[in-house]
Write a protein that holds these residues in place. Structure first.
Motif, PDB file in Angstrom:
ATOM      1  N   HIS A 125      35.611  20.550  -1.354  1.00 47.93           N
ATOM      2  CA  HIS A 125      35.629  21.657  -2.391  1.00 47.93           C
ATOM      3  C   HIS A 125      34.231  21.342  -3.012  1.00 47.93           C
ATOM      4  N   SER A 127      33.750  21.898  -6.249  1.00 47.48           N
ATOM      5  CA  SER A 127      33.907  21.719  -7.748  1.00 47.48           C
ATOM      6  C   SER A 127      35.168  20.758  -7.953  1.00 47.48           C
ATOM      7  N   GLU A 128      35.844  20.338  -6.995  1.00 47.32           N
ATOM      8  CA  GLU A 128      37.136  19.726  -7.194  1.00 47.32           C
ATOM      9  C   GLU A 128      37.056  18.130  -6.426  1.00 47.32           C
ATOM     10  N   THR A 131      39.141  16.552  -2.783  1.00 47.90           N
ATOM     11  CA  THR A 131      39.803  17.856  -2.132  1.00 47.90           C
ATOM     12  C   THR A 131      39.167  18.454  -0.859  1.00 47.90           C
TER      13      THR A 131
END
Length: 183
Positions: A125, A127-128, A131
């Motif tokens: 991901h 922005s995570e 993840t």
């Protein structure tokens, strides 16, 4: 999987890319772009030294809202022989000085894109931390092939071997399209 730091960079990625993009042959705008980060994903450097981020931007500088796919790499020292790919340097509030490159010239990006095509790594991901991003799909049977960056992705590309990335349109709707194809 890598850590995504929720901190500042000076100048920001958008500022550096906005200055660099108009000098590129694939740029179709006029003047300085007005960029909005609308999607993308990350790849992990197995050595943990190089950040690899495939960023998707909308350019709102005119009414066309062109979408650009701009993979970047981040290093703590200059990439030997990578001068022509250097976008600029930035001060990361936690990690210090970062050298930011157009990933097309970075061997870590090249290797990890090939691993993604082969199914040996997963997209993360954008922005995570820690993840995976299950929305990123490998299309066709591209194992063992090199990746070519699609600088202006178009939603809906099917039937082509490569990587399908995701981004949001101006209405906040998810779109998907080819961002890497096989060489």
């Amino acid at each position: 999987m890598g850590i995504v730091y929720n901190t500042s960079m000076s100048p920001s990625k958008n500022e550096l890319v906005s200055a660099w993009l108009p000098k590129q042959e694939f740029y179709t705008g006029k003047g300085t772009p007005k960029l909005q980060h609308i999607g993308g994903f990350r790849l992990e450097d197995p050595e943990g030294q190089v950040g690899v981020e495939l960023r998707i931007y909308a350019d709102h500088s005119d009414t066309s809202d062109v979408v650009y796919h701009l993979p970047l790499t981040y290093r703590d020292a200059p990439l030997p022989g990578g001068e022509k790919y250097l976008i600029g340097t930035s001060e990361h509030a936690i990690l210090g000085k970062r050298y930011i490159y157009d990933a097309a010239g970075d061997p870590v990006f090249t290797a990890q894109a090939r691993q993604l095509l082969a199914g040996n790594t997963t997209a993360q991901h954008h922005s995570e931390s820690f993840t995976d991003d299950p929305r990123i799909k490998v299309n066709g049977n591209p194992a063992g092939k090199d990746a070519v960056i699609i600088r202006k992705p178009v939603s809906g590309a099917s039937g082509v071997d490569g990587v399908i990335g995701c981004w949001e349109n101006a209405l906040g709707q998810d779109l998907a399209g080819l961002v890497l194809r096989t060489a």
